[in-house]
Design an enzyme around this catalytic site. Structure first.
Site, PDB file in Angstrom:
ATOM      1  N   THR A 110       0.817  -1.212   0.000  1.00  0.00           N
ATOM      2  CA  THR A 110       0.000   0.000   0.000  1.00  0.00           C
ATOM      3  C   THR A 110       0.852   1.263   0.000  1.00  0.00           C
ATOM      4  OG1 THR A 110      -1.711  -1.185   1.190  1.00  0.00           O
ATOM      5  CG2 THR A 110      -1.817   1.201   1.298  1.00  0.00           C
ATOM      6  N   THR A 186       2.264  -4.404   4.517  1.00  0.00           N
ATOM      7  CA  THR A 186       2.328  -4.713   5.948  1.00  0.00           C
ATOM      8  C   THR A 186       1.978  -6.167   6.268  1.00  0.00           C
ATOM      9  OG1 THR A 186       0.056  -3.927   6.211  1.00  0.00           O
ATOM     10  CG2 THR A 186       1.816  -2.354   6.668  1.00  0.00           C
ATOM     11  N   ASP A 187       1.203  -6.805   5.383  1.00  0.00           N
ATOM     12  CA  ASP A 187       0.677  -8.131   5.735  1.00  0.00           C
ATOM     13  C   ASP A 187       1.771  -9.140   6.094  1.00  0.00           C
ATOM     14  OD1 ASP A 187      -1.692  -6.949   5.117  1.00  0.00           O
ATOM     15  OD2 ASP A 187      -2.125  -8.162   3.354  1.00  0.00           O
TER      16      ASP A 187
HETATM   17  N1  ASP Z   1      -2.175  -6.187   1.265  1.00  0.00           N
HETATM   18  C1  ASP Z   1      -1.165  -5.174   1.452  1.00  0.00           C
HETATM   19  C2  ASP Z   1       0.180  -5.857   1.509  1.00  0.00           C
HETATM   20  O1  ASP Z   1       0.565  -6.417   2.479  1.00  0.00           O
HETATM   21  C3  ASP Z   1      -1.422  -4.383   2.668  1.00  0.00           C
HETATM   22  C4  ASP Z   1      -0.419  -3.303   2.937  1.00  0.00           C
HETATM   23  O2  ASP Z   1       0.368  -2.898   2.120  1.00  0.00           O
HETATM   24  O3  ASP Z   1      -0.409  -2.821   4.054  1.00  0.00           O
HETATM   25  O4  ASP Z   1       0.863  -5.799   0.530  1.00  0.00           O
END
Ligand code: ASP
Length: 464
Positions: A110, A186-187
Site C-alpha cells: 500500500t 504490511t501483511d
Molecule cells: N495487502 C497489502 C500488503 O501487504 C497491505 C499493505 O500494504 O499494508 O501488501
C-alpha cells in the site's frame, strides 16, 4: 444523456441500468438522498470486475468511499463532473553534501501505491521525484536514492524476493549507503523482517522496513508519517539492525521501531498494528526525536562488515495445531517432501497424542520438527508435562519464545545451509538477534507499545 461504456466503467446489471436511467455517469459529482433521508455528496467512481451490480460507489468529500445500494436511492442529481487524474507532481529531489545518503528499496504494498480510479490499477508513487512531490520533508532528512525491486502486495513475497532483497542490501551497503529503507506491504512485513535478520547480519547501518495501512489518497493515511519516521531512523538513527517502523499509538504521536525477529502485525486495519512480542520495542521516533527504549541493540558502525547469507529452503511449513488435528496431515507433508515443520502448539507447546507417532515417523525420515507456542507471549516448556517430554524424546526441537513466523523463516534459512540434524538443532537454538530471549519483560505486552499512554488519555478524557 447517452453514456459511453467508459462513462459506465465497471457498472453492470441493475446498477448500470440505473445510472443510465438517472442520467449520471462515472465521475459525476452527485447529491444522493437515500430512502432513510440521508444525504451523500461525492463523485461516482468506476467499478471493477469483481464488484457486484447492486451498488454505486462514490468518493465523498471527506475522502472516504461509500457504496450505496441502487434500490435505496430516492433521488440523485448531477451537480458537476470531476474526472480524476491521480498524478503526483514530480520535483527533482535536492542533494545536500551535509546530509546522509539513504537508499529506499521498493517491494510494493500500500505504501507504494495509489489507486488509479480510471483503470482500477494500483500505480506506483515511487521515484525520488514523486516521493519528494508527495512528502517534501524527506529532503530535509537525507539524500534519497530509490530502487524499485518489485511491485507486489506482500503476500507474494517469497524465496526469490527475499534473496534479491538481501543481495541488494549488501550491494547498497558496499556502495556507501548510510541507511536503507524498504517499502513493503504490511501483511507479511514481519516475515520479511525476520528472514532479513538472518540473511543480513552485522550490518553497519540501519535497515528499516516501512509500510502503511491506509493508502496515501485517504485522509487517514499513515504513509507519509511512517515514511518520514523510517527515513529518519535510516539516516539519523543509531540502530543498525533490521527493524520495522510503523505507527506506535493509533494517533500520530510517534512511530515505533521494532526488532525484526520480534515483531508482528496484530490488527487487520489499525494503523498501530505492529507490536513487539516477547519484548519491548527498540525506540520511539517522531519528527524531531529518537527515544531509545533499550541500550541492547547493534549500534551504527561504518567500520563493521556486513555478512549476507542469501539462502532459503522453501520446503518448510507451519502447522497451527488445533484440537482434533489428524496425524495424516503430518504424513502428507512428509510424503510431499517437506524438510521442516514448525508447530505452533497450544499452551506450553502441546499437540494431541495421536500426532506423536506421525511426528516420530517424520523425524525418522529426516524432517526437522520444531515447537513454538500459539500464545505468542511466553515460552515453550515441554518439561512441565509428561506429554511434552515424550515429544522431546521423539526429537522435537523446542524454540523457547521464538515467534512461530520467525521460526518458520529461520528454519527456511537454516535448512538452506544444512540438513544435518545436530547442526539444525544448534543453529535453531542459537539466537542470531534476540529471536530467543532469556526472559520477557513483565507487562511488556502493554508498556511502551502505544498501549498504556492511550488508555490513560482515554480514561482522563472520559472520567472528569
Ligand atoms: N495487502 C497489502 C500488503 O501487504 C497491505 C499493505 O500494504 O499494508 O501488501
Amino acid at each position: 444523456m447517452k453514456s459511453t461504456s467508459d462513462e459506465l466503467k465497471g457498472y453492470k446489471g441493475l446498477a448500470r441500468k440505473k445510472l443510465i436511467e438517472w442520467g449520471v455517469r462515472v465521475w459525476s459529482d452527485v447529491r444522493v438522498i437515500n430512502d432513510a433521508g440521508s444525504v451523500f455528496e461525492g463523485v461516482i467512481l468506476p467499478r471493477f470486475g469483481y464488484f457486484d451490480d447492486l451498488h454505486l460507489v462514490i468518493k465523498m468529500k471527506n475522502g472516504y468511499n461509500t457504496g450505496i445500494h441502487v434500490n435505496r436511492v430516492k433521488s440523485i442529481k448531477e451537480i458537476g463532473y470531476k474526472k480524476a487524474i491521480y498524478k503526483i507532481p514530480e520535483k527533482e529531489f535536492p542533494h545536500s553534501d551535509t546530509l546522509r545518503n539513504v537508499t529506499l528499496l521498493g517491494t510494493g504494498g500500500t505504501i507504494a501505491s495509489r489507486l488509479d480510479y480510471r483503470t482500477g490499477a494500483v500505480i506506483p508513487a515511487f521515484t525520488p521525484g514523486e516521493l519528494y512531490g508527495a512528502v517534501p520533508e524527506l529532503a530535509d532528512i537525507c539524500n534519497l536514492k530509490t530502487k524499485k525491486l518489485f511491485g507486489v502486495f506482500s503476500e507474494n513475497m517469497a524465496k526469490q524476493e527475499y534473496i534479491t532483497l538481501a543481495k541488494t542490501i549488501g550491494e547498497e551497503i558496499a556502495a556507501g549507503a548510510d541507511g536503507i529503507v524498504i517499502g513493503h506491504g504490511t501483511d507479511t512485513m514481519g516475515h520479511t523482517a525476520a528472514i532479513l535478520s538472518f540473511m543480513v547480519q552485522q550490518s553497519p547501518i540501519p535497515i528499516v522496513i516501512v509500510g502503511s495501512q491506509r493508502s496515501s489518497d485517504r485522509p487517514s493515511s499513515d504513509a507519509a508519517l511512517n515514511l518520514i519516521h523510517a527515513v529518519r531512523a535510516a539516516a539519523l538513527g543509531d540502530i543498525a539492525e533490521v527493524q520495522i517502523c510503523m505507527f506506535g499509538p493509533t494517533s500520530d504521536y510517534y512511530g515505533l521501531l521494532h526488532r525484526g525477529t520480534r515483531c508482528r502485525k496484530m490488527h487487520s486495519s489499525y494503523r498501530s498494528t505492529f507490536r513487539t512480542v516477547g519484548d519491548i520495542p527498540l525506540c520511539m521516533v517522531n519528527k524531531n526525536n529518537f527515544e531509545y527504549l533499550t541500550q541492547d541493540y547493534l549500534p551504527r558502525d561504518t567500520e563493521r562488515h556486513v555478512m549476507i547469507y542469501p539462502v532459503f529452503n522453501d520446503r518448510v511449513t507451519i502447522l497451527y495445531y488445533y484440537p482434533g488435528m489428524n496425524p495424516d496431515l503430518v504424513d502428507a507433508l512428509v510424503e510431499k517432501g517437506y524438510k521442516g515443520i514448525v508447530i505452533a502448539g497450544t499452551g506450553l507447546g502441546h499437540v494431541n497424542k495421536p500426532l506423536y507417532p506421525a511426528i516420530k515417523q517424520a523425524i525418522k525420515q529426516g524432517v526437522h520438527v520444531v515447537m513454538t507456542v500459539q500464545t505468542l507471549w511466553g515460552y515453550v516448556q515441554m518439561y512441565v508435562y509428561d506429554t511434552g517430554r515424550d515429544l522431546l524424546d521423539i526429537g522435537v526441537i523446542p524454540l523457547d519464545n521464538m515467534l512461530p513466523e520467525t521460526a518458520l523463516m529461520k528454519l527456511c534459512w537454516v535448512l538452506g545451509h544444512t540438513d544435518n540434524h545436530d547442526e539444525v538443532l544448534r543453529l535453531m537454538r542459537h539466537s542470531v538477534n534476540h529471536e530467543i530471549t532469556e526472559r520477557e519483560p513483565h507487562n511488556g505486552y502493554l508498556i511502551l507499545q502505544g498501549g498504556l499512554p492511550e488508555i490513560e488519555k482515554f480514561i482522563s478524557s472520559h472520567w472528569k
